[in-house]
Write a protein that holds these residues in place. Sequence first.
Motif, short mmCIF file in Angstrom:
data_model
loop_
_atom_site.label_atom_id
_atom_site.label_comp_id
_atom_site.label_asym_id
_atom_site.label_seq_id
_atom_site.Cartn_x
_atom_site.Cartn_y
_atom_site.Cartn_z
N PRO A 231 23.65 5.08 63.40
CA PRO A 231 23.26 6.29 64.11
C PRO A 231 24.40 7.29 64.17
O PRO A 231 25.57 6.93 63.96
N PHE A 232 24.06 8.53 64.47
CA PHE A 232 25.07 9.54 64.73
C PHE A 232 25.49 9.42 66.20
O PHE A 232 24.79 8.82 67.00
N GLY A 233 26.65 10.01 66.53
CA GLY A 233 27.08 9.96 67.92
C GLY A 233 28.01 11.10 68.25
O GLY A 233 28.69 11.64 67.36
N TYR A 234 28.02 11.45 69.54
CA TYR A 234 28.89 12.55 70.00
C TYR A 234 30.34 12.08 70.13
O TYR A 234 30.60 10.98 70.66
N VAL A 235 31.25 12.94 69.69
CA VAL A 235 32.68 12.68 69.82
C VAL A 235 33.33 13.94 70.39
O VAL A 235 32.94 15.06 70.06
N LYS A 236 34.32 13.74 71.28
CA LYS A 236 35.08 14.87 71.82
C LYS A 236 36.20 15.22 70.84
O LYS A 236 37.00 14.35 70.47
N GLN B 292 35.36 20.34 72.24
CA GLN B 292 33.95 20.45 71.90
C GLN B 292 33.41 19.05 71.72
O GLN B 292 34.16 18.09 71.49
N TYR B 293 32.10 18.94 71.83
CA TYR B 293 31.41 17.67 71.60
C TYR B 293 30.33 17.93 70.56
O TYR B 293 29.42 18.71 70.81
N LYS B 294 30.46 17.30 69.39
CA LYS B 294 29.46 17.46 68.34
C LYS B 294 29.01 16.08 67.87
O LYS B 294 29.76 15.12 67.95
N LYS B 295 27.79 16.06 67.39
CA LYS B 295 27.25 14.80 66.89
C LYS B 295 27.76 14.56 65.47
O LYS B 295 27.57 15.40 64.60
N GLU B 296 28.44 13.44 65.27
CA GLU B 296 29.03 13.15 63.98
C GLU B 296 28.32 11.99 63.28
O GLU B 296 27.75 11.13 63.92
N GLY B 297 28.43 12.02 61.97
CA GLY B 297 27.97 10.91 61.15
C GLY B 297 29.05 10.63 60.12
O GLY B 297 30.08 11.31 60.10
N CYS B 298 28.84 9.65 59.27
CA CYS B 298 29.88 9.28 58.32
C CYS B 298 29.22 8.59 57.13
O CYS B 298 28.34 7.76 57.31
N LEU B 299 29.67 8.91 55.93
CA LEU B 299 29.10 8.28 54.73
C LEU B 299 29.36 6.77 54.73
O LEU B 299 28.63 6.03 54.08
N SER B 300 30.38 6.31 55.45
CA SER B 300 30.66 4.87 55.51
C SER B 300 29.86 4.16 56.59
O SER B 300 29.83 2.94 56.63
N ASP C 253 34.37 4.58 66.98
CA ASP C 253 35.33 4.09 67.98
C ASP C 253 35.41 5.05 69.17
O ASP C 253 35.98 4.71 70.20
N LYS C 254 34.91 6.27 68.98
CA LYS C 254 35.19 7.35 69.93
C LYS C 254 33.93 7.96 70.54
O LYS C 254 33.99 9.01 71.17
N ILE C 255 32.78 7.33 70.32
CA ILE C 255 31.52 7.92 70.79
C ILE C 255 31.49 7.99 72.32
O ILE C 255 31.87 7.03 72.99
N VAL C 256 31.09 9.15 72.83
CA VAL C 256 31.03 9.37 74.28
C VAL C 256 29.68 10.01 74.62
O VAL C 256 28.97 10.51 73.76
N VAL D 37 35.95 19.82 63.63
CA VAL D 37 35.41 18.46 63.79
C VAL D 37 35.64 17.65 62.50
O VAL D 37 36.12 16.52 62.53
N CYS D 38 35.32 18.28 61.37
CA CYS D 38 35.43 17.58 60.08
C CYS D 38 36.89 17.23 59.77
O CYS D 38 37.17 16.14 59.28
N VAL D 39 37.80 18.15 60.06
CA VAL D 39 39.23 17.89 59.82
C VAL D 39 39.66 16.68 60.66
O VAL D 39 40.32 15.76 60.14
N CYS D 40 39.29 16.65 61.92
CA CYS D 40 39.69 15.54 62.81
C CYS D 40 39.08 14.22 62.34
O CYS D 40 39.75 13.18 62.30
#
Length: 157
Positions: free
Chosen positions: A94-99, A82-90, A142-145, A126-129
């Motif tokens: 911007p948010f970005g899609y990760v596989k 799956q490809y979902k847009k992720e963000g991070c408290l750190s 590091d993984k945005i696609v 997604v959150c676990v990964c």
Amino acid sequence: MAIREIVPHTDSFIRKRSKTVKVFDEKLWELLDDMKETVDAKYGSGLAAVQVGVLKRVFVLNINNMYIEFVNPQIIDTKGEQYKKEGCLSVGMPFGYVKRPQQVTVRAFDRYGNQFTLVCEDWTAVCVCHENDHLDGVLYIDKIVTPPAEFLEEDEE
Ligand SMILES: [Zn+2]
């Protein structure tokens, strides 16, 4: 309990590898309690201990107000993608899609040292990964696609 300060991605500490938890004591419980309070306060879906400056293999998830703690987690099986847009408290914007896998099976310990196995799908997978990557110093940036068109979220089609 206390809200802890978040380590930003610009701090090289965030790239360190976290260490296996060997003692399930009150210090660990205090860390987990503080992480819960911190992830709640910041409206995050998850938080890894390294993000509050502690190099322990620990993360917490907050999925639709269901709160789960993972100590020494290991992803033991994955299925699909799956490809979902992720963000991070750190990271912040911007948010970005990760596989990511569509489903993950994760084995971990609770705060008392009891082992459990959980099958997570969709956003929870997604959150676990994402959080598990933090334990090895890996960030989603590091993984945005660029995702295949069928995975784009509605507002971007
Ligand atoms: Zn993160």
